[in-house]
Design a protein around this motif. Structure first.
Motif, PDB file in Angstrom:
ATOM      1  N   VAL A 178       0.842  -1.206   0.000  1.00  0.00           N
ATOM      2  CA  VAL A 178       0.000   0.000   0.000  1.00  0.00           C
ATOM      3  C   VAL A 178       0.874   1.252   0.000  1.00  0.00           C
ATOM      4  O   VAL A 178       0.638   2.193  -0.765  1.00  0.00           O
ATOM      5  N   GLY A 179       1.898   1.255   0.833  1.00  0.00           N
ATOM      6  CA  GLY A 179       2.792   2.418   0.894  1.00  0.00           C
ATOM      7  C   GLY A 179       3.509   2.671  -0.417  1.00  0.00           C
ATOM      8  O   GLY A 179       3.594   3.813  -0.883  1.00  0.00           O
ATOM      9  N   VAL A 180       4.014   1.608  -1.020  1.00  0.00           N
ATOM     10  CA  VAL A 180       4.724   1.745  -2.293  1.00  0.00           C
ATOM     11  C   VAL A 180       3.782   2.262  -3.379  1.00  0.00           C
ATOM     12  O   VAL A 180       4.139   3.151  -4.162  1.00  0.00           O
ATOM     13  N   LEU A 181       2.575   1.717  -3.432  1.00  0.00           N
ATOM     14  CA  LEU A 181       1.608   2.176  -4.433  1.00  0.00           C
ATOM     15  C   LEU A 181       1.177   3.616  -4.190  1.00  0.00           C
ATOM     16  O   LEU A 181       0.972   4.376  -5.158  1.00  0.00           O
ATOM     17  N   LEU A 182       1.049   4.011  -2.940  1.00  0.00           N
ATOM     18  CA  LEU A 182       0.703   5.409  -2.648  1.00  0.00           C
ATOM     19  C   LEU A 182       1.809   6.362  -3.072  1.00  0.00           C
ATOM     20  O   LEU A 182       1.539   7.419  -3.649  1.00  0.00           O
ATOM     21  N   VAL A 183       3.045   5.999  -2.803  1.00  0.00           N
ATOM     22  CA  VAL A 183       4.168   6.849  -3.221  1.00  0.00           C
ATOM     23  C   VAL A 183       4.221   6.931  -4.745  1.00  0.00           C
ATOM     24  O   VAL A 183       4.373   8.019  -5.310  1.00  0.00           O
ATOM     25  N   GLY A 184       4.077   5.786  -5.412  1.00  0.00           N
ATOM     26  CA  GLY A 184       4.110   5.781  -6.877  1.00  0.00           C
ATOM     27  C   GLY A 184       2.992   6.605  -7.486  1.00  0.00           C
ATOM     28  O   GLY A 184       3.214   7.388  -8.415  1.00  0.00           O
ATOM     29  N   SER A 185       1.780   6.452  -6.937  1.00  0.00           N
ATOM     30  CA  SER A 185       0.662   7.218  -7.496  1.00  0.00           C
ATOM     31  C   SER A 185       0.796   8.709  -7.186  1.00  0.00           C
ATOM     32  O   SER A 185       0.400   9.544  -7.994  1.00  0.00           O
ATOM     33  N   SER A 186       1.394   9.042  -6.059  1.00  0.00           N
ATOM     34  CA  SER A 186       1.579  10.467  -5.746  1.00  0.00           C
ATOM     35  C   SER A 186       2.548  11.125  -6.729  1.00  0.00           C
ATOM     36  O   SER A 186       2.390  12.284  -7.083  1.00  0.00           O
ATOM     37  N   ARG A 187       3.529  10.365  -7.200  1.00  0.00           N
ATOM     38  CA  ARG A 187       4.482  10.891  -8.185  1.00  0.00           C
ATOM     39  C   ARG A 187       3.758  11.272  -9.479  1.00  0.00           C
ATOM     40  O   ARG A 187       4.047  12.297 -10.079  1.00  0.00           O
ATOM     41  N   VAL A 188       2.808  10.424  -9.875  1.00  0.00           N
ATOM     42  CA  VAL A 188       2.052  10.699 -11.106  1.00  0.00           C
ATOM     43  C   VAL A 188       1.087  11.856 -10.876  1.00  0.00           C
ATOM     44  O   VAL A 188       0.990  12.773 -11.705  1.00  0.00           O
ATOM     45  N   LEU A 189       0.376  11.839  -9.749  1.00  0.00           N
ATOM     46  CA  LEU A 189      -0.610  12.890  -9.470  1.00  0.00           C
ATOM     47  C   LEU A 189       0.041  14.267  -9.309  1.00  0.00           C
ATOM     48  O   LEU A 189      -0.563  15.281  -9.670  1.00  0.00           O
ATOM     49  N   LEU A 190       1.254  14.313  -8.789  1.00  0.00           N
ATOM     50  CA  LEU A 190       1.958  15.586  -8.655  1.00  0.00           C
ATOM     51  C   LEU A 190       2.580  16.045  -9.965  1.00  0.00           C
ATOM     52  O   LEU A 190       3.068  17.169 -10.067  1.00  0.00           O
ATOM     53  N   GLY A 191       2.578  15.160 -10.947  1.00  0.00           N
ATOM     54  CA  GLY A 191       3.095  15.524 -12.264  1.00  0.00           C
ATOM     55  C   GLY A 191       4.601  15.500 -12.377  1.00  0.00           C
ATOM     56  O   GLY A 191       5.157  16.091 -13.306  1.00  0.00           O
ATOM     57  N   VAL A 192       5.288  14.831 -11.455  1.00  0.00           N
ATOM     58  CA  VAL A 192       6.745  14.798 -11.523  1.00  0.00           C
ATOM     59  C   VAL A 192       7.266  13.591 -12.295  1.00  0.00           C
ATOM     60  O   VAL A 192       8.449  13.535 -12.624  1.00  0.00           O
ATOM     61  N   HIS A 193       6.388  12.609 -12.568  1.00  0.00           N
ATOM     62  CA  HIS A 193       6.767  11.442 -13.367  1.00  0.00           C
ATOM     63  C   HIS A 193       5.597  11.025 -14.243  1.00  0.00           C
ATOM     64  O   HIS A 193       4.439  11.265 -13.898  1.00  0.00           O
ATOM     65  N   TYR A 194       5.930  10.370 -15.343  1.00  0.00           N
ATOM     66  CA  TYR A 194       4.907   9.746 -16.172  1.00  0.00           C
ATOM     67  C   TYR A 194       4.540   8.394 -15.570  1.00  0.00           C
ATOM     68  O   TYR A 194       5.308   7.815 -14.803  1.00  0.00           O
ATOM     69  N   VAL A 195       3.379   7.885 -15.953  1.00  0.00           N
ATOM     70  CA  VAL A 195       2.936   6.572 -15.473  1.00  0.00           C
ATOM     71  C   VAL A 195       3.964   5.501 -15.839  1.00  0.00           C
ATOM     72  O   VAL A 195       4.271   4.614 -15.034  1.00  0.00           O
ATOM     73  N   THR A 196       4.505   5.588 -17.050  1.00  0.00           N
ATOM     74  CA  THR A 196       5.490   4.585 -17.481  1.00  0.00           C
ATOM     75  C   THR A 196       6.750   4.628 -16.624  1.00  0.00           C
ATOM     76  O   THR A 196       7.360   3.590 -16.367  1.00  0.00           O
ATOM     77  N   ASP A 197       7.143   5.823 -16.172  1.00  0.00           N
ATOM     78  CA  ASP A 197       8.297   5.942 -15.284  1.00  0.00           C
ATOM     79  C   ASP A 197       8.044   5.206 -13.973  1.00  0.00           C
ATOM     80  O   ASP A 197       8.904   4.482 -13.465  1.00  0.00           O
ATOM     81  N   VAL A 198       6.860   5.407 -13.428  1.00  0.00           N
ATOM     82  CA  VAL A 198       6.513   4.780 -12.149  1.00  0.00           C
ATOM     83  C   VAL A 198       6.422   3.265 -12.319  1.00  0.00           C
ATOM     84  O   VAL A 198       6.921   2.508 -11.480  1.00  0.00           O
ATOM     85  N   LEU A 199       5.801   2.798 -13.395  1.00  0.00           N
ATOM     86  CA  LEU A 199       5.707   1.358 -13.635  1.00  0.00           C
ATOM     87  C   LEU A 199       7.087   0.738 -13.807  1.00  0.00           C
ATOM     88  O   LEU A 199       7.352  -0.358 -13.294  1.00  0.00           O
ATOM     89  N   ALA A 200       7.963   1.418 -14.519  1.00  0.00           N
ATOM     90  CA  ALA A 200       9.326   0.912 -14.685  1.00  0.00           C
ATOM     91  C   ALA A 200      10.031   0.847 -13.338  1.00  0.00           C
ATOM     92  O   ALA A 200      10.745  -0.125 -13.043  1.00  0.00           O
ATOM     93  N   GLY A 201       9.834   1.856 -12.511  1.00  0.00           N
ATOM     94  CA  GLY A 201      10.434   1.843 -11.179  1.00  0.00           C
ATOM     95  C   GLY A 201       9.908   0.701 -10.325  1.00  0.00           C
ATOM     96  O   GLY A 201      10.661   0.058  -9.584  1.00  0.00           O
ATOM     97  N   LEU A 202       8.612   0.427 -10.430  1.00  0.00           N
ATOM     98  CA  LEU A 202       8.036  -0.692  -9.688  1.00  0.00           C
ATOM     99  C   LEU A 202       8.614  -2.027 -10.168  1.00  0.00           C
ATOM    100  O   LEU A 202       8.904  -2.917  -9.349  1.00  0.00           O
ATOM    101  N   LEU A 203       8.783  -2.171 -11.467  1.00  0.00           N
ATOM    102  CA  LEU A 203       9.362  -3.408 -12.003  1.00  0.00           C
ATOM    103  C   LEU A 203      10.815  -3.586 -11.571  1.00  0.00           C
ATOM    104  O   LEU A 203      11.228  -4.685 -11.200  1.00  0.00           O
ATOM    105  N   VAL A 204      11.584  -2.517 -11.624  1.00  0.00           N
ATOM    106  CA  VAL A 204      12.978  -2.595 -11.178  1.00  0.00           C
ATOM    107  C   VAL A 204      13.031  -2.895  -9.687  1.00  0.00           C
ATOM    108  O   VAL A 204      13.845  -3.707  -9.224  1.00  0.00           O
ATOM    109  N   GLY A 205      12.142  -2.275  -8.917  1.00  0.00           N
ATOM    110  CA  GLY A 205      12.081  -2.554  -7.482  1.00  0.00           C
ATOM    111  C   GLY A 205      11.720  -4.004  -7.200  1.00  0.00           C
ATOM    112  O   GLY A 205      12.299  -4.639  -6.315  1.00  0.00           O
TER     113      GLY A 205
END
Length: 78
Positions: free
Chosen positions: A28-55
């Motif tokens: 839940v925490g990881v998904l909240l941080v990832g979604s906040s990055r997209v909602l704040l406009g500092v990353h694209y969805v693909t950036d966050v998904l790539a980060g989740l996959l690498v993680g």
């Protein structure tokens, strides 16, 4: 980092429910941080998904490494 720390905490817990809660709240925490990055406009969805996959890859590598370390200690009688 959060996923591997959760693994280190959860592996020492005796109850399956406690291990599940550690994994659940970490996810839940990881998904909240990832979604906040997209909602704040500092990353694209693909950036966050790539980060989740690498993680996730790093968690797998860390769990395998920790298992190998644990097996090595057991075979040496420690």
């Amino acid at each position: 980092m959060y996923g591997f720390l959760a693994f280190l905490v959860a592996r020492d817990l005796k109850q399956a429910r406690a291990r599940f809660e550690v994994a659940y709240w970490t996810a839940v925490g990881v998904l909240l941080v990832g979604s906040s990055r997209v909602l704040l406009g500092v990353h694209y969805v693909t950036d966050v998904l790539a980060g989740l996959l690498v993680g996730a890859l790093w968690i797998v590598v860390g769990v395998v490494w920790a298992g190998a370390q644990s097996a090595g200690r057991k075979s040496q009688g420690r």
